[in-house]
Motif scaffolding. Structure first.
Motif, PDB file in Angstrom:
ATOM      1  N   SER A 442    -142.361 -30.535  60.325  1.00 15.96           N
ATOM      2  CA  SER A 442    -141.206 -31.379  59.615  1.00 15.96           C
ATOM      3  C   SER A 442    -139.959 -30.539  59.229  1.00 15.96           C
ATOM      4  O   SER A 442    -139.207 -30.957  58.414  1.00 15.96           O
ATOM      5  CB  SER A 442    -141.605 -32.189  58.408  1.00 15.96           C
ATOM      6  OG  SER A 442    -142.632 -32.931  58.689  1.00 15.96           O
ATOM      7  N   LEU A 443    -139.887 -29.400  60.005  1.00 19.65           N
ATOM      8  CA  LEU A 443    -138.803 -28.553  59.637  1.00 19.65           C
ATOM      9  C   LEU A 443    -137.567 -29.314  60.477  1.00 19.65           C
ATOM     10  O   LEU A 443    -137.492 -29.807  61.565  1.00 19.65           O
ATOM     11  CB  LEU A 443    -139.082 -27.271  60.529  1.00 19.65           C
ATOM     12  CG  LEU A 443    -137.864 -26.248  60.500  1.00 19.65           C
ATOM     13  CD1 LEU A 443    -137.402 -25.885  58.885  1.00 19.65           C
ATOM     14  CD2 LEU A 443    -138.204 -24.915  61.359  1.00 19.65           C
ATOM     15  N   GLU A 444    -136.519 -29.189  59.617  1.00 17.79           N
ATOM     16  CA  GLU A 444    -135.246 -30.013  59.899  1.00 17.79           C
ATOM     17  C   GLU A 444    -133.998 -29.404  60.377  1.00 17.79           C
ATOM     18  O   GLU A 444    -133.794 -28.354  59.399  1.00 17.79           O
ATOM     19  CB  GLU A 444    -135.109 -31.217  59.057  1.00 17.79           C
ATOM     20  CG  GLU A 444    -133.937 -32.246  59.353  1.00 17.79           C
ATOM     21  CD  GLU A 444    -133.943 -33.460  58.511  1.00 17.79           C
ATOM     22  OE1 GLU A 444    -134.650 -34.313  58.353  1.00 17.79           O
ATOM     23  OE2 GLU A 444    -132.948 -33.355  57.477  1.00 17.79           O
ATOM     24  N   TRP A 445    -133.345 -29.484  61.279  1.00 18.42           N
ATOM     25  CA  TRP A 445    -131.992 -28.997  61.342  1.00 18.42           C
ATOM     26  C   TRP A 445    -130.849 -29.844  61.450  1.00 18.42           C
ATOM     27  O   TRP A 445    -130.966 -31.147  61.988  1.00 18.42           O
ATOM     28  CB  TRP A 445    -131.978 -28.328  63.032  1.00 18.42           C
ATOM     29  CG  TRP A 445    -132.821 -26.889  63.055  1.00 18.42           C
ATOM     30  CD1 TRP A 445    -132.646 -25.817  62.857  1.00 18.42           C
ATOM     31  CD2 TRP A 445    -134.261 -27.092  63.428  1.00 18.42           C
ATOM     32  NE1 TRP A 445    -133.703 -24.854  63.043  1.00 18.42           N
ATOM     33  CE2 TRP A 445    -134.565 -26.078  63.541  1.00 18.42           C
ATOM     34  CE3 TRP A 445    -135.110 -28.327  64.023  1.00 18.42           C
ATOM     35  CZ2 TRP A 445    -135.865 -25.280  63.876  1.00 18.42           C
ATOM     36  CZ3 TRP A 445    -136.390 -27.838  64.246  1.00 18.42           C
ATOM     37  CH2 TRP A 445    -136.832 -26.386  64.279  1.00 18.42           C
ATOM     38  N   VAL A 446    -129.744 -29.884  60.885  1.00 25.51           N
ATOM     39  CA  VAL A 446    -128.706 -30.738  60.812  1.00 25.51           C
ATOM     40  C   VAL A 446    -127.547 -30.009  61.547  1.00 25.51           C
ATOM     41  O   VAL A 446    -127.011 -28.843  61.085  1.00 25.51           O
ATOM     42  CB  VAL A 446    -128.282 -31.184  59.618  1.00 25.51           C
ATOM     43  CG1 VAL A 446    -127.041 -32.169  59.581  1.00 25.51           C
ATOM     44  CG2 VAL A 446    -129.399 -31.966  58.844  1.00 25.51           C
ATOM     45  N   ILE A 447    -127.119 -30.374  62.603  1.00 17.73           N
ATOM     46  CA  ILE A 447    -125.929 -29.871  63.499  1.00 17.73           C
ATOM     47  C   ILE A 447    -124.843 -30.537  63.632  1.00 17.73           C
ATOM     48  O   ILE A 447    -124.678 -31.681  63.977  1.00 17.73           O
ATOM     49  CB  ILE A 447    -126.628 -29.615  64.946  1.00 17.73           C
ATOM     50  CG1 ILE A 447    -127.759 -28.816  64.802  1.00 17.73           C
ATOM     51  CG2 ILE A 447    -125.444 -28.731  65.687  1.00 17.73           C
ATOM     52  CD1 ILE A 447    -128.478 -28.829  66.264  1.00 17.73           C
ATOM     53  N   PRO A 448    -123.690 -30.121  63.042  1.00 20.28           N
ATOM     54  CA  PRO A 448    -122.218 -30.726  63.057  1.00 20.28           C
ATOM     55  C   PRO A 448    -121.658 -31.102  64.359  1.00 20.28           C
ATOM     56  O   PRO A 448    -122.021 -30.178  65.149  1.00 20.28           O
ATOM     57  CB  PRO A 448    -121.363 -30.104  62.134  1.00 20.28           C
ATOM     58  CG  PRO A 448    -122.504 -29.172  61.203  1.00 20.28           C
ATOM     59  CD  PRO A 448    -123.621 -28.901  62.099  1.00 20.28           C
ATOM     60  N   LEU A 449    -121.304 -32.213  64.632  1.00 22.83           N
ATOM     61  CA  LEU A 449    -120.961 -32.468  65.999  1.00 22.83           C
ATOM     62  C   LEU A 449    -119.400 -32.599  65.893  1.00 22.83           C
ATOM     63  O   LEU A 449    -118.725 -33.002  64.620  1.00 22.83           O
ATOM     64  CB  LEU A 449    -121.475 -33.618  66.533  1.00 22.83           C
ATOM     65  CG  LEU A 449    -122.844 -33.583  66.597  1.00 22.83           C
ATOM     66  CD1 LEU A 449    -123.470 -35.001  67.329  1.00 22.83           C
ATOM     67  CD2 LEU A 449    -123.463 -32.538  67.590  1.00 22.83           C
ATOM     68  N   GLU A 450    -118.546 -32.540  66.905  1.00 17.09           N
ATOM     69  CA  GLU A 450    -117.017 -32.893  66.767  1.00 17.09           C
ATOM     70  C   GLU A 450    -116.801 -34.253  66.557  1.00 17.09           C
ATOM     71  O   GLU A 450    -117.614 -35.095  67.091  1.00 17.09           O
ATOM     72  CB  GLU A 450    -116.422 -32.406  68.003  1.00 17.09           C
ATOM     73  CG  GLU A 450    -116.349 -30.914  68.306  1.00 17.09           C
ATOM     74  CD  GLU A 450    -115.794 -30.589  69.654  1.00 17.09           C
ATOM     75  OE1 GLU A 450    -115.160 -31.190  70.307  1.00 17.09           O
ATOM     76  OE2 GLU A 450    -115.561 -29.173  69.876  1.00 17.09           O
ATOM     77  N   ALA A 451    -115.486 -34.628  65.954  1.00 17.02           N
ATOM     78  CA  ALA A 451    -115.234 -35.847  65.676  1.00 17.02           C
ATOM     79  C   ALA A 451    -115.182 -36.594  66.955  1.00 17.02           C
ATOM     80  O   ALA A 451    -114.548 -36.131  67.975  1.00 17.02           O
ATOM     81  CB  ALA A 451    -113.971 -36.171  64.884  1.00 17.02           C
ATOM     82  N   PRO A 452    -115.350 -37.949  67.253  1.00 16.35           N
ATOM     83  CA  PRO A 452    -115.547 -38.583  68.544  1.00 16.35           C
ATOM     84  C   PRO A 452    -114.225 -39.032  68.748  1.00 16.35           C
ATOM     85  O   PRO A 452    -113.385 -39.165  67.478  1.00 16.35           O
ATOM     86  CB  PRO A 452    -116.604 -39.823  68.188  1.00 16.35           C
ATOM     87  CG  PRO A 452    -116.417 -40.018  66.889  1.00 16.35           C
ATOM     88  CD  PRO A 452    -116.376 -38.801  66.208  1.00 16.35           C
ATOM     89  N   ALA A 453    -113.961 -39.378  69.833  1.00 12.19           N
ATOM     90  CA  ALA A 453    -112.689 -39.869  70.062  1.00 12.19           C
ATOM     91  C   ALA A 453    -112.445 -41.155  70.455  1.00 12.19           C
ATOM     92  O   ALA A 453    -113.559 -42.027  71.008  1.00 12.19           O
ATOM     93  CB  ALA A 453    -111.991 -39.204  71.694  1.00 12.19           C
ATOM     94  N   ARG A 454    -111.533 -42.136  70.154  1.00  9.48           N
ATOM     95  CA  ARG A 454    -111.456 -43.615  70.254  1.00  9.48           C
ATOM     96  C   ARG A 454    -111.067 -43.726  71.617  1.00  9.48           C
ATOM     97  O   ARG A 454    -110.093 -43.350  72.154  1.00  9.48           O
ATOM     98  CB  ARG A 454    -110.247 -44.196  69.418  1.00  9.48           C
ATOM     99  CG  ARG A 454    -110.300 -45.611  69.316  1.00  9.48           C
ATOM    100  CD  ARG A 454    -109.630 -46.252  68.181  1.00  9.48           C
ATOM    101  NE  ARG A 454    -108.177 -45.899  68.890  1.00  9.48           N
ATOM    102  CZ  ARG A 454    -107.026 -46.284  68.215  1.00  9.48           C
ATOM    103  NH1 ARG A 454    -107.043 -46.923  67.134  1.00  9.48           N
ATOM    104  NH2 ARG A 454    -105.787 -46.106  68.721  1.00  9.48           N
ATOM    105  N   VAL A 455    -111.891 -44.733  72.227  1.00  4.57           N
ATOM    106  CA  VAL A 455    -111.723 -45.014  73.761  1.00  4.57           C
ATOM    107  C   VAL A 455    -111.181 -46.568  73.849  1.00  4.57           C
ATOM    108  O   VAL A 455    -110.495 -46.975  74.839  1.00  4.57           O
ATOM    109  CB  VAL A 455    -113.013 -44.957  74.655  1.00  4.57           C
ATOM    110  CG1 VAL A 455    -113.247 -43.453  74.643  1.00  4.57           C
ATOM    111  CG2 VAL A 455    -114.194 -45.542  73.865  1.00  4.57           C
ATOM    112  N   SER A 456    -111.471 -47.336  72.623  1.00  4.48           N
ATOM    113  CA  SER A 456    -110.876 -48.811  72.838  1.00  4.48           C
ATOM    114  C   SER A 456    -110.916 -49.492  71.507  1.00  4.48           C
ATOM    115  O   SER A 456    -111.463 -48.724  70.660  1.00  4.48           O
ATOM    116  CB  SER A 456    -111.839 -49.742  73.648  1.00  4.48           C
ATOM    117  OG  SER A 456    -113.278 -49.689  73.244  1.00  4.48           O
TER     118      SER A 456
END
Length: 703
Positions: A442-456
């Motif tokens: 149950s070891l957990e990692w939280v990886i921040p991702l880049e903000a998504p881009a709006r496509v529609s």
């Protein structure tokens, strides 16, 4: 009789004549005065004359009486009646005098030249005749008596009428000699005042006129009305069962006057002010979205369309009327269209522009559809039939999903996982996180991702966002200060947080579906790759067998065509089947090439150490792609061309320079046509078979 006695008699007659003329004139004037007075009273009684006409008639009557008095009283009294004139009147009454009486008067009163003897004889003769007659008979008393009696009788009659009808006499006297005192004749019909007539009504509202009878009986009553001092109009009122009368009028203009007439009575003129009907001129909603929405404020005319906003927006509702409202909080009310609909409570209305513009602010939490009810400064209300709507959309909970990979996988510990993420929200995604958990501990990692881009999509609607991330599994070891080993199972998902923030509250983050990665070693990966290549080898053999069978069947078809020297129905059906087989082989070859391309990507993502296998897979893929896209496709196309050329239903579609499209040329080539078609069907089959065989042999050798 001495001459002086005769002169005295004539003077006495002259005096009595003047007295009788005075009495005659007096009687006429008295009778005329009574007649004119009674005529004035009767005219006033019948016509109910206003004060000024009565004054005019009274002046005219006084002028007439003055003329009569001057003509019949003053003028005779002022007339100079000489004794000669009196003697002349007597001589007319007694012709025997034959001008002797006037001559005697002249002889006695003055010196007249002439014979004295003749004078004395004339005087003597006149005296003789005068002594034989009664000179007083020249005065006619009867007309004087009749005139005087008539005047006295008229006055007596008027006095008698006044005594008999004292009230009427008093009213007549007051109306004639005090015309502005307001004295009225008693009426046979007496109307009650107009019942319940309002002092003010809105334009267009019916005005009910109701009047009753306090005295007398009448079959008809008429209501008179006038708009803004214009033409007087009238309407016959309806008689009710209880004897009252009623009518309905339309309120128009700025002021209307109303009165009722029935019989000899009429009511007082009543004035009704007509005011504009209260109406809504404009209803606006100025909407300021919450800060997290990052939208500009907007103003919407609710009379033209409904307004739409998000939850928590600040709304200023402005309502303009055509004139001012009454004082107090109850002057303006919002009523829901449906009883279950909640409206903003305790609105604080701000008044502007003479109480004609009211505004209030509230926070949008629920959709509302309402009507506006108001009371103006005169106490009248608007109909309130118009409906206005404000739609409040709750902020959508975000949605997120992993588009790639789509399923659980096995990967090496140094693999890179290309993530493709799809998210949806109405105002924006503030944060994306990749959450990884090792199932064993149950070891957990939280990886921040880049903000998504709006496509529609647009803000306020459902917007679509996409994000891509290359996830290095080897970075987990550094983040978690641990090792990723063979057999570890990593469960992962993407967590999205939208930008909703209102009054210190946020939405719960949305989570995608969970996927798993099982960690394998490079040796395990190589074994899987070899298994896939063996399976690909078997698929190549199957495709090769199909191609060889198609080639053989094409040769057999050519032989049949050469024997029959024609292309029959059976041959055409066989040719169609061969086209489908050839196309199917081309599609299978292309699919196999695509699978090998996927194998190459897997080896690259997992950083495979089997470079020879990667090189082999690349070469086989390239050869399969060339075979599918060139040789096999060309063979299928040539077979289709042969089938089209042999199909009589498609002969009309051939170009003009095509020999088969020309009936005459077709007839000339009829003998060699089967042979040519056989070559067309066989040649591509041989070429394709050779190419397929070469490619398949190479693929088999590489495998």
């Amino acid at each position: 009789m001495p001459p002086t006695a005769l002169i005295d008699s004539l003077q006495g007659i002259r005096r009595r004549a003047k007295v009788m003329a005075f009495l005659f004139g007096l009687g006429l004037v008295m009778a005329s005065a009574v007649g004119i007075l009674l005529a004035l009273v009767g005219l006033d009684y019948l016509l109910r004359l206003p004060p000024w006409p009565r004054v005019v008639f009274l002046i005219a009557a006084a002028a007439g009486l003055g003329y009569l008095a001057w003509r019949w009283v003053v003028t005779p009294m002022m007339a100079r009646l000489s004794l000669s004139d009196v003697a002349g009147h007597i001589e007319k009454a007694f012709p025997a005098f034959d001008d002797r009486l006037r001559s005697t008067v002249d002889f006695v009163r003055a010196e007249v030249p002439g014979s004295e003897v003749m004078k004395e004889r004339t005087v003597a003769e006149a005296l003789r005749i005068a002594g034989s007659v009664d000179l007083n008979q020249t005065l006619v008393v009867k007309p004087v008596a009749l005139s005087l009696f008539g005047g006295i009788a008229a006055v007596a009659a008027m006095v008698g009428l006044s005594l008999a009808f004292g009230d009427m006499a008093g009213i007549a006297t007051s109306r004639l000699f005090a015309p502005f005192a307001g004295t009225q004749w008693p009426k046979s019909v007496q109307l009650s005042p107009i019942d319940g007539l309002p002092q003010r009504v809105p334009v267009g509202q019916p005005v009910n006129v109701h009047v009753g009878l306090e005295k007398g009986r009448v079959g008809k009553a008429t209501v008179y009305y006038q708009y803004d001092g214009g033409r007087i109009e009238q309407q016959v009122m309806t008689r009710n069962e209880d004897g009252t009368f009623s009518a309905t009028l339309d309120a128009r203009g700025g002021q209307m006057k109303v009165w009722v007439k029935a019989g000899d009575d009429e009511t007082k003129v009543q004035v009704v002010d007509v005011v504009p009907r209260l109406a809504i001129a404009r209803v606006e909603a100025s909407i300021t979205p919450p800060a997290y929405a990052k939208l500009e404020p907007a103003t919407v005319n609710l009379a033209e369309r409904q307004a739409s906003t998000t939850f928590g927006a600040d709304v200023e509702l402005r309502i303009r009327f055509n004139h001012g409202l009454a004082a107090g909080p109850e002057a303006l009310r919002l009523e829901p269209v449906r009883p279950d609909m909640k409206l903003p409570q305790a609105l604080q209305w701000q008044r502007q522009d003479g109480d004609a513009l009211l505004s209030a602010r509230f926070t949008a939490t629920d959709s509302i559809k309402f009507r506006v009810k108001a009371t103006d400064l005169w106490g009248f209300s608007n109909p309130g039939l118009e409906e206005y709507e404000l739609i409040v959309r709750p902020d959508l909970t975000p949605m997120v999903m992993i588009e790639s990979p789509r399923k659980n996988e096995e990967r090496t510990a140094v693999s890179v996982v290309p993530l493709e993420i799809l998210a949806k929200d109405d105002y924006g995604i503030e944060k994306l996180e990749l959450v990884v958990k090792r199932v064993q501990d149950s070891l957990e990692w939280v990886i921040p991702l880049e903000a998504p881009a709006r496509v529609s999509g647009n803000p306020g609607e459902e917007m679509t966002f996409r994000a891509a991330h290359s996830w290095e599994l080897k970075d987990l070891a550094a983040l978690g200060n641990t090792q990723i080993n063979r057999g570890d199972v990593l469960e992962y998902f993407v967590r999205a947080q939208d930008n909703f923030y209102l009054n210190g509250k946020r939405h719960d983050p949305a989570e995608s579906g969970k996927l798993r990665i099982t960690i394998i070693s490079q040796e395990d990966l190589t074994v899987q790759l070899m298994d896939f290549l063996r399976q690909s080898h078997d698929r190549v053999r199957g495709i090769q067998n199909t191609q060889n069978r198609t080639l053989q069947e094409t040769r057999d078809l050519r032989g049949e065509i050469q024997k029959k020297n024609e292309l029959g129905l059976g041959e055409r059906m066989t040719l169609t089947r061969l086209i489908e087989q050839q196309g199917g082989a081309a599609r299978q070859t292309q699919q196999l090439a695509n699978d090998l391309a996927g194998l190459e990507r897997r080896m690259a993502e997992n950083r495979s150490e089997a470079d020879d296998l990667r090189e082999m897979a690349g070469q086989v893929r390239s050869q399969l792609e060339r075979t599918s896209q060139e040789s096999m496709t060309r063979a299928a196309r040539m077979l289709s061309s042969a089938a089209n050329a042999a199909d009589p239903n498609r002969a009309g579609a051939r170009p003009q320079n095509d020999p088969q499209g020309d009936p005459q040329a077709a007839q000339q080539n009829e003998g060699r046509q089967p042979h040519q078609q056989g070559e067309a069907t066989t040649r591509p089959g041989n070429q394709t078979a050779n190419q397929q065989q070469s490619g398949q042999q190479q693929a088999g050798q590489q495998q």
